[in-house]
Design an enzyme around this catalytic site. Structure first.
Site, PDB file in Angstrom:
ATOM      1  N   LYS A  53      -4.787  -2.517  -9.335  1.00 32.15           N
ATOM      2  CA  LYS A  53      -4.850  -1.490  -8.239  1.00 32.15           C
ATOM      3  C   LYS A  53      -3.851  -0.256  -9.122  1.00 32.15           C
ATOM      4  O   LYS A  53      -4.563   0.764  -8.303  1.00 32.15           O
ATOM      5  CB  LYS A  53      -4.097  -1.716  -6.955  1.00 32.15           C
ATOM      6  CG  LYS A  53      -4.723  -3.133  -5.909  1.00 32.15           C
ATOM      7  CD  LYS A  53      -3.891  -4.056  -5.575  1.00 32.15           C
ATOM      8  CE  LYS A  53      -4.839  -5.350  -4.760  1.00 32.15           C
ATOM      9  NZ  LYS A  53      -4.020  -6.491  -4.703  1.00 32.15           N
ATOM     10  N   GLN A  97       1.919  -6.992  -3.071  1.00 34.30           N
ATOM     11  CA  GLN A  97       0.829  -8.179  -3.236  1.00 34.30           C
ATOM     12  C   GLN A  97       1.174  -9.857  -2.691  1.00 34.30           C
ATOM     13  O   GLN A  97       2.132 -10.391  -2.566  1.00 34.30           O
ATOM     14  CB  GLN A  97       1.111  -8.258  -4.394  1.00 34.30           C
ATOM     15  CG  GLN A  97       0.482  -9.793  -4.933  1.00 34.30           C
ATOM     16  CD  GLN A  97      -1.571  -8.932  -5.190  1.00 34.30           C
ATOM     17  OE1 GLN A  97      -1.443  -7.088  -5.049  1.00 34.30           O
ATOM     18  NE2 GLN A  97      -1.985  -9.552  -4.854  1.00 34.30           N
ATOM     19  N   ASP A 120      -3.495  -2.436   3.546  1.00 36.30           N
ATOM     20  CA  ASP A 120      -4.338  -3.655   4.130  1.00 36.30           C
ATOM     21  C   ASP A 120      -4.871  -3.787   5.284  1.00 36.30           C
ATOM     22  O   ASP A 120      -5.892  -5.028   4.995  1.00 36.30           O
ATOM     23  CB  ASP A 120      -3.155  -4.924   3.495  1.00 36.30           C
ATOM     24  CG  ASP A 120      -3.856  -5.203   2.036  1.00 36.30           C
ATOM     25  OD1 ASP A 120      -4.806  -5.031   1.429  1.00 36.30           O
ATOM     26  OD2 ASP A 120      -2.481  -5.710   1.064  1.00 36.30           O
TER      27      ASP A 120
END
Ligand code: NAD
Length: 286
Positions: A53, A97, A120
């Site tokens: 990422k 994460q 997200d």
């Protein structure tokens, strides 16, 4: 029939090339898009995801900040870090994460992310907006699937769409996005009585169960579009999906491979959500 494979790497590359102008325009106006990725602990798979990422952000000319905290970090310290990022003007997107270590309440941490930086799309405010058909941030993996269908010229309207898996990050938002696009949607899960009965009816089949090669050619409709979200590592160390590619390819019209299918699209959609967040912010402050 031999299905055409949808090349997720090629589509991801094309979309990322298209981001360059948007990132440059934002940077020139003093709003270079910034993504913060928070990693707790040293889980090897999570380290790889975070590195990918961060690298993707940098390759796109975006700012990326990687925050690494020890596995035994106090929940209050993690919460304080998230709040500091919420207030950081340089940061437009925050990603924590998952999974987090068991002593940390994952929901409490995700709920603490400012909804306008929740790239997200897991914050209840963003989930609610998605349910109501006025989405702000759409979770990256199902959004990537929608982009793949668009690119392949598949219009879900009126089609039977079957989703295998009902997780908050893939199955449920995928169902909402397909309903929004006028598909007739069935969601299957671990308690579904006769899975093949449903999958054989699917014009569009999206599989996100985390069960290696569970969907075989005899379980799909001839000419179906088969999207394999699963990522599993076999005993030989190789990646495979939830779909048995060889037997399904002989029956389907379109199919995504693993690796090289949905996976590259997920990070691409994370970049897109972060750029969109920066554009919204720039629109508010300039
Ligand atoms: P999850 O474990 O949270 O959910 C799995 C779902 O599958 C559950 O709803 C469960 O009911 C259902 N399921 C399990 N076994 C089943 C069975 N035998 N029959 C029918 N349904 C069954 O998983 P998740 O986070 O949604 O991820 C699913 C898969 O997708 C995993 O392999 C994961 O690694 C992968 N994934 C890939 C990406 C990507 O970028 N390509 C992103 C997220 C997840």
């Amino acid at each position: 029939m031999t299905a055409t494979a949808i090349d997720g790497n090629a589509l991801a590359r094309k979309l990322r090339e298209g981001f360059a102008g948007r990132v440059a325009a934002l940077a020139a106006a003093g709003h270079r898009p910034g993504l913060a990725v928070v990693l707790v602990g040293e889980d090897p798979a999570s380290q790889v995801y975070v590195r990918n990422k961060v690298n993707a952000c940098e390759a796109a000319g975006m700012l990326s900040e990687r925050i690494t905290l020890p596995a035994d970090v106090a929940p209050a310290e993690l919460l304080a870090k998230v709040r500091a990022l919420n207030a950081d003007e340089r940061i437009h997107g925050i990603l924590v994460q998952l999974p987090l270590p068991p002593h940390i309440d994952e929901t409490a941490i995700l709920d603490a992310i400012a909804p306008d930086k929740d790239v997200d799309g897991f914050h209840p405010e963003n989930v609610g907006a998605l349910v109501q058909g006025r989405a702000r941030f759409i979770p990256c993996t199902p959004l990537g699937v929608i982009r793949m269908l668009e690119e392949a010229g598949v219009n879900p309207a009126g089609q039977e769409a079957v989703i295998v898996g009902r997780s908050n990050i893939v199955g449920k938002p995928m169902a909402l996005l397909l309903i929004e696009r006028n598909a007739t949607v069935t969601v299957c899960h671990s308690r579904t009585r006769d899975l093949a009965l449903h999958t054989r009816r699917a014009d569009i089949l999206v599989v996100a169960a985390g069960r290696p090669r569970m969907i075989t050619g005899d379980m799909i409709k001839p000419g179906a579009v088969v999207i394999d979200v699963g990522i599993n590592r076999g005993p030989d160390g190789k990646l495979c999906g939830d779909v048995d590619f060889e037997s399904c390819r002989a029956v389907a019209a379109l199919i995504t491979p693993v690796p090289g299918g949905v996976g590259p699209m997920t990070i691409t959609m994370l970049l897109e959500n972060t750029i969109a967040a920066a554009e919204r912010r720039a629109g508010r402050v300039s």
